[in-house]
Design a protein around this motif. Structure first.
Motif, PDB file in Angstrom:
ATOM      1  N   UNK A 127      13.632   5.666  -7.833  1.00  0.00           N
ATOM      2  CA  UNK A 127      14.032   5.356  -6.459  1.00  0.00           C
ATOM      3  C   UNK A 127      12.776   5.180  -5.618  1.00  0.00           C
ATOM      4  N   UNK A 128      12.634   3.993  -5.029  1.00  0.00           N
ATOM      5  CA  UNK A 128      11.440   3.665  -4.244  1.00  0.00           C
ATOM      6  C   UNK A 128      11.840   3.467  -2.790  1.00  0.00           C
ATOM      7  N   UNK A 129      11.308   4.284  -1.902  1.00  0.00           N
ATOM      8  CA  UNK A 129      11.582   4.144  -0.473  1.00  0.00           C
ATOM      9  C   UNK A 129      10.626   3.132   0.143  1.00  0.00           C
ATOM     10  N   UNK A 130      11.197   2.136   0.814  1.00  0.00           N
ATOM     11  CA  UNK A 130      10.411   1.131   1.516  1.00  0.00           C
ATOM     12  C   UNK A 130      10.234   1.580   2.968  1.00  0.00           C
ATOM     13  N   UNK A 131       8.990   1.595   3.432  1.00  0.00           N
ATOM     14  CA  UNK A 131       8.699   2.019   4.806  1.00  0.00           C
ATOM     15  C   UNK A 131       8.790   0.786   5.710  1.00  0.00           C
ATOM     16  N   UNK A 155       0.826  -1.199   0.000  1.00  0.00           N
ATOM     17  CA  UNK A 155       0.000   0.000   0.000  1.00  0.00           C
ATOM     18  C   UNK A 155       0.866   1.257   0.000  1.00  0.00           C
ATOM     19  N   UNK A 156       0.557   2.150  -0.927  1.00  0.00           N
ATOM     20  CA  UNK A 156       1.290   3.414  -1.004  1.00  0.00           C
ATOM     21  C   UNK A 156       1.078   4.224   0.263  1.00  0.00           C
ATOM     22  N   UNK A 157       2.146   4.781   0.793  1.00  0.00           N
ATOM     23  CA  UNK A 157       2.063   5.575   2.012  1.00  0.00           C
ATOM     24  C   UNK A 157       2.138   4.748   3.278  1.00  0.00           C
ATOM     25  N   UNK A 158       1.964   3.421   3.154  1.00  0.00           N
ATOM     26  CA  UNK A 158       2.068   2.520   4.301  1.00  0.00           C
ATOM     27  C   UNK A 158       3.299   1.635   4.188  1.00  0.00           C
ATOM     28  N   UNK A 159       3.436   0.995   3.051  1.00  0.00           N
ATOM     29  CA  UNK A 159       4.551   0.075   2.842  1.00  0.00           C
ATOM     30  C   UNK A 159       5.653   0.665   1.962  1.00  0.00           C
ATOM     31  N   UNK A 160       5.316   1.634   1.149  1.00  0.00           N
ATOM     32  CA  UNK A 160       6.321   2.342   0.350  1.00  0.00           C
ATOM     33  C   UNK A 160       5.887   3.789   0.201  1.00  0.00           C
ATOM     34  N   UNK A 161       6.862   4.667   0.063  1.00  0.00           N
ATOM     35  CA  UNK A 161       6.576   6.101  -0.036  1.00  0.00           C
ATOM     36  C   UNK A 161       6.087   6.445  -1.444  1.00  0.00           C
ATOM     37  N   UNK A 162       5.174   7.411  -1.558  1.00  0.00           N
ATOM     38  CA  UNK A 162       4.718   7.836  -2.881  1.00  0.00           C
ATOM     39  C   UNK A 162       5.889   8.321  -3.737  1.00  0.00           C
TER      40      UNK A 162
END
Length: 227
Positions: free
Chosen positions: A111-115, A87-94
């Motif tokens: 570049x995809x940031x993983x939360x 889920x965007x904003x929960x598991x990875x940053x927009x």
């Protein structure tokens, strides 16, 4: 069969790594210029990263197939909801779906940031992206117009844990991740056997950290430490 020449171009780009080159130097390209993902699937394991790394970043490469340009060109990425569990904003940053390939460039990176803090320890997440057919730069290879990125925060209990469970208590992934942060790396069973008390001194610091941060919910047994 008609896609084989295009795939050969992509194979050449992948083989030379991240070096940007002009395909026209070696042969005349006649197909439609477009962009594609370098691979169909990727995996990112976050579990063995230091505990302090809260937002590890995944680099997703894309390659231009065809002719370069003296002007910037755009392309659009979209999430394939039916093939995505993250889920965007929960598991990875927009991230910005509208992308720009700069003039003269043959490669781009998303570049995809993983939360990481929001990932369940035992679950694998999937993010699937597609190059939009409405893009200025369309997908050059239909077979590589979609990419699936799987990521998790799993870190299995090491075999040596039961031997020191008197001090460490039940296995908790956060205990071991904090240990990895302080030690610099995971340890093998042989290393634990040879340097047991050295590692226990590090685990004592792990215990002190979580005692100072009770909101983390990580507890150790209330026993006497010999180190």
């Amino acid at each position: 069969m008609k896609h084989r020449p295009l795939f050969s171009v992509l194979s050449l780009l992948v083989c030379i790594g991240f070096t940007a080159c002009n395909q026209a130097d070696s042969f005349e390209y006649e197909g439609e210029t477009g962009i594609c993902f370098d691979a169909k699937t990727y995996q990112m394991r976050c579990g063995s990263l230091p505990y302090s790394v809260e937002e590890p970043t995944f680099a997703l490469p894309l390659s231009l197939i065809g002719h370069g340009s003296g002007t910037d060109r755009g392309y659009t990425l979209s999430v394939v909801d039916s093939l995505t569990t993250a889920k965007e904003g929960t598991h990875y940053a927009p991230f910005a779906a509208e992308r720009t390939l700069k003039a003269g460039q043959f490669r781009d990176t998303l570049w995809i940031k993983i939360l990481r803090k929001n990932l369940d320890d035992g679950q694998t997440y999937r993010l699937t992206l597609r190059i939009s057919p409405q893009s200025q730069l369309k997908a050059a290879l239909p077979a590589q117009s979609v990419v699936s990125i799987q990521f998790d925060n799993r870190l299995d209990m090491p075999t040596w844990w039961p031997a020191v469970a008197y001090w460490l208590g039940e296995y908790n992934i956060r205990k071991y991740q904090k240990f990895i942060e302080l030690n610099g790396s995971p340890v093998t069973a042989e290393q634990m056997e040879e340097r047991k008390y050295e590692y226990l001194r590090i685990f004592r610091k792990v215990k002190e950290y979580f005692e100072a941060h009770p909101e983390e919910g990580v507890v150790f047994p209330n026993v006497h430490w010999e180190v």
